[in-house]
Scaffold this motif. Structure first.
Motif, PDB file in Angstrom:
ATOM      1  N   TRP A 135      -5.125   5.512   2.053  1.00 12.43           N
ATOM      2  CA  TRP A 135      -5.192   4.011   2.344  1.00 12.43           C
ATOM      3  C   TRP A 135      -4.255   3.478   3.017  1.00 12.43           C
ATOM      4  O   TRP A 135      -4.555   2.608   3.990  1.00 12.43           O
ATOM      5  CB  TRP A 135      -5.838   3.449   1.047  1.00 12.43           C
ATOM      6  CG  TRP A 135      -7.067   4.046   0.287  1.00 12.43           C
ATOM      7  CD1 TRP A 135      -7.217   4.562  -0.599  1.00 12.43           C
ATOM      8  CD2 TRP A 135      -8.269   3.922   0.930  1.00 12.43           C
ATOM      9  NE1 TRP A 135      -8.383   5.073  -0.968  1.00 12.43           N
ATOM     10  CE2 TRP A 135      -9.224   4.568  -0.096  1.00 12.43           C
ATOM     11  CE3 TRP A 135      -8.835   3.309   2.126  1.00 12.43           C
ATOM     12  CZ2 TRP A 135     -10.622   4.810   0.384  1.00 12.43           C
ATOM     13  CZ3 TRP A 135     -10.256   3.501   2.260  1.00 12.43           C
ATOM     14  CH2 TRP A 135     -11.220   4.090   1.459  1.00 12.43           C
ATOM     15  N   TYR A 136      -3.145   3.835   2.777  1.00 17.81           N
ATOM     16  CA  TYR A 136      -1.966   3.374   3.499  1.00 17.81           C
ATOM     17  C   TYR A 136      -2.250   3.785   4.997  1.00 17.81           C
ATOM     18  O   TYR A 136      -2.053   2.809   5.945  1.00 17.81           O
ATOM     19  CB  TYR A 136      -0.772   3.614   2.931  1.00 17.81           C
ATOM     20  CG  TYR A 136       0.372   3.223   3.941  1.00 17.81           C
ATOM     21  CD1 TYR A 136       0.846   1.974   4.248  1.00 17.81           C
ATOM     22  CD2 TYR A 136       1.392   4.349   4.619  1.00 17.81           C
ATOM     23  CE1 TYR A 136       1.860   1.606   5.133  1.00 17.81           C
ATOM     24  CE2 TYR A 136       2.056   4.028   5.466  1.00 17.81           C
ATOM     25  CZ  TYR A 136       2.428   2.882   5.921  1.00 17.81           C
ATOM     26  OH  TYR A 136       3.573   2.436   6.861  1.00 17.81           O
ATOM     27  N   HIS A 182      -4.790   4.756   6.457  1.00 16.43           N
ATOM     28  CA  HIS A 182      -6.003   4.103   7.310  1.00 16.43           C
ATOM     29  C   HIS A 182      -5.613   2.692   7.744  1.00 16.43           C
ATOM     30  O   HIS A 182      -5.813   1.978   8.670  1.00 16.43           O
ATOM     31  CB  HIS A 182      -7.087   4.002   6.369  1.00 16.43           C
ATOM     32  CG  HIS A 182      -7.863   5.412   6.182  1.00 16.43           C
ATOM     33  ND1 HIS A 182      -8.112   6.003   7.436  1.00 16.43           N
ATOM     34  CD2 HIS A 182      -8.130   6.091   5.058  1.00 16.43           C
ATOM     35  CE1 HIS A 182      -8.694   7.399   6.734  1.00 16.43           C
ATOM     36  NE2 HIS A 182      -8.897   7.258   5.666  1.00 16.43           N
ATOM     37  N   LEU A 198       0.858  -1.201   0.034  1.00 14.72           N
ATOM     38  CA  LEU A 198       0.056   0.137  -0.036  1.00 14.72           C
ATOM     39  C   LEU A 198       0.586   1.364   0.159  1.00 14.72           C
ATOM     40  O   LEU A 198       0.671   2.385  -0.569  1.00 14.72           O
ATOM     41  CB  LEU A 198      -0.795  -0.087   1.337  1.00 14.72           C
ATOM     42  CG  LEU A 198      -2.007  -0.992   1.234  1.00 14.72           C
ATOM     43  CD1 LEU A 198      -2.812  -0.817   2.400  1.00 14.72           C
ATOM     44  CD2 LEU A 198      -2.845  -1.096   0.023  1.00 14.72           C
ATOM     45  N   ASP A 207      -8.756   9.810   0.861  1.00 18.74           N
ATOM     46  CA  ASP A 207      -7.690   8.859  -0.104  1.00 18.74           C
ATOM     47  C   ASP A 207      -6.574   8.141   0.505  1.00 18.74           C
ATOM     48  O   ASP A 207      -5.366   8.048   0.005  1.00 18.74           O
ATOM     49  CB  ASP A 207      -7.116   9.899  -1.212  1.00 18.74           C
ATOM     50  CG  ASP A 207      -6.653  11.144  -0.857  1.00 18.74           C
ATOM     51  OD1 ASP A 207      -6.462  11.395   0.271  1.00 18.74           O
ATOM     52  OD2 ASP A 207      -6.245  11.760  -1.772  1.00 18.74           O
TER      53      ASP A 207
END
Length: 402
Positions: free
Chosen positions: A227-228, A230, A213, A225
């Motif tokens: 995602w890593y 999160h 990620l 946006d």
């Protein structure tokens, strides 16, 4: 286990204090920040990297632990997971909104001032570029742009931790409100994190998200946006929730604290050396870049396991200092970066000796944090705007308070 986890409270306080010092340091290192010193100290970079891979991840982990104690308290009183959602919203949403529209704007103001000066404006503070600043900030009509892009407002800046912690808490509350889910999560965690599983599985998870990620999703702190980030932050939050009451996990972390510290220090040495050699425009070989992903993970996992282990071993006592700081550290966090930005920008104009300037920035930031807390604890319900619940100072004997 007892509900009193003084070690987690101490770790939470220490992590927030490190964060405050880190943000003061951001003024002096040659990294992009809201304001930057004209006298940058490049050799601070490796020191800053000692905590940068794990300091916020550790806070999310401890916040997950706190949420576990809070959720268990609601369950003991016969309340559902939705009570947890209401409690977290009341605790986190007011300071987030207040921070975005009152606390954070001075950071954006001085960011625009320094950017305008960089574009050749002699006195931007008295020019059209900053006219009606707060209205333009709040309505997203500032159109403050330079070669690096445009400043999006309103913004949460350093308060992104709260902006992420709130939805994480609501997601968890929704999950445990479903019959059987909470029991299944805890039973699975008991099996998964028994023995060496408490260190092996987190390392594998951190490495997987770092490998798959991180190269694809830059950390943006924009919520939608990220995602890593999160995967990293929500993973730590959920991990904290699952292990908070496990005596087996606690004893394992105590046993491995020294090896974990050595691993963390080796990871830091490797990562900091790599970042120093390839700073600026230097391009590292691809194989070395890939190897450094694992070194970075060892830094993260090693230090967090060591801190939790040493904390569980030695930080088992409360007292008046912890009672004061365990409540005060949240308003400290809310205001600290704004105080540091304002102090650093204006002190830099005086051209004081660099050491004296840095000491003054730290001292003014600390005093500003203490003043904000002392005001907030006397405001009743309005204290929620700075993260202090009404009467919190009188009820500060509970452990893991936020």
């Amino acid at each position: 286990m007892s509900d009193r986890r003084y070690d987690l409270d101490w770790i939470r306080v220490g992590a927030f204090m490190l964060l405050i010092l880190y943000h003061v340091g951001m003024f002096y290192v040659p990294w992009d920040w809201h304001v930057n010193s004209p006298r940058q100290i490049e050799v601070l970079e490796p020191i800053m990297m000692l905590t940068s891979p794990w300091r916020l991840t550790l806070l999310f982990l401890v916040s997950g632990c706190a949420t576990r104690f809070l959720a268990d308290g609601f369950e003991a009183r016969g309340k559902s997971g939705w009570a947890l959602a209401g409690s977290r919203t009341l605790r986190l949403l007011p300071p987030l909104l207040f921070g975005m529209f009152v606390i954070v704007p001075p950071q954006s103001y001085y960011e625009v001032v320094e950017a305008a000066k960089g574009l050749g404006m002699a006195d931007p503070a008295h020019g059209a570029v900053l006219k009606d600043f707060w209205i333009r900030y709040a309505t997203s009509t500032g159109h403050w742009c330079d070669a690096d892009g445009c400043l999006t407002t309103p913004t949460w800046n350093h308060l992104w931790f709260i902006a992420y912690l709130l939805p994480y808490s609501l997601i968890l509350a929704a999950l445990i409100a479903i019959p059987g889910v909470r029991r299944g999560l805890l039973a699975g965690a008991e099996r998964l994190f028994s023995g060496w599983g408490v260190i092996v599985w987190p390392i594998l998870y951190l490495f997987a998200i770092r490998w798959f990620l991180a190269p694809r999703f830059d950390i943006t702190h924009a919520l939608t946006d990220d995602w890593y980030n999160h995967a990293l932050s929500f993973g730590a939050f959920l991990f904290g929730y699952l292990i908070a009451r496990s005596e087996e996990v606690r004893q394992t972390l105590i046993r491995i604290r020294w090896p974990a510290l050595i691993v963390g220090l080796c990871g830091w040495a490797g990562w900091a050396t790599y970042a120093w050699v390839y700073r600026g425009d230097a391009t590292p070989p691809e194989q070395l870049r890939q190897a450094m992903r694992f070194v970075y993970v060892l830094n993260q996992a090693g230090f967090m396991a060591a801190i939790l282990g040493f904390g569980a071993r030695w930080l088992n006592r409360g007292g008046p200092v912890l009672r004061y700081l365990s409540i005060g550290v949240f308003p400290f966090y809310i205001v600290h970066q704004t105080v540091a930005v304002v102090a650093a920008h204006n002190l830099a104009l005086l051209k004081l000796p660099l050491g004296l300037e840095a000491v003054l920035v730290i001292l003014i930031t600390a005093l500003g944090c203490l003043a904000a807390y002392e005001v907030a604890r006397r405001l009743g319900w309005l204290g929620l705007l700075l993260g202090v619940k009404p009467g919190a100072a009188a009820r500060s004997s509970s452990a893991v308070t936020a």
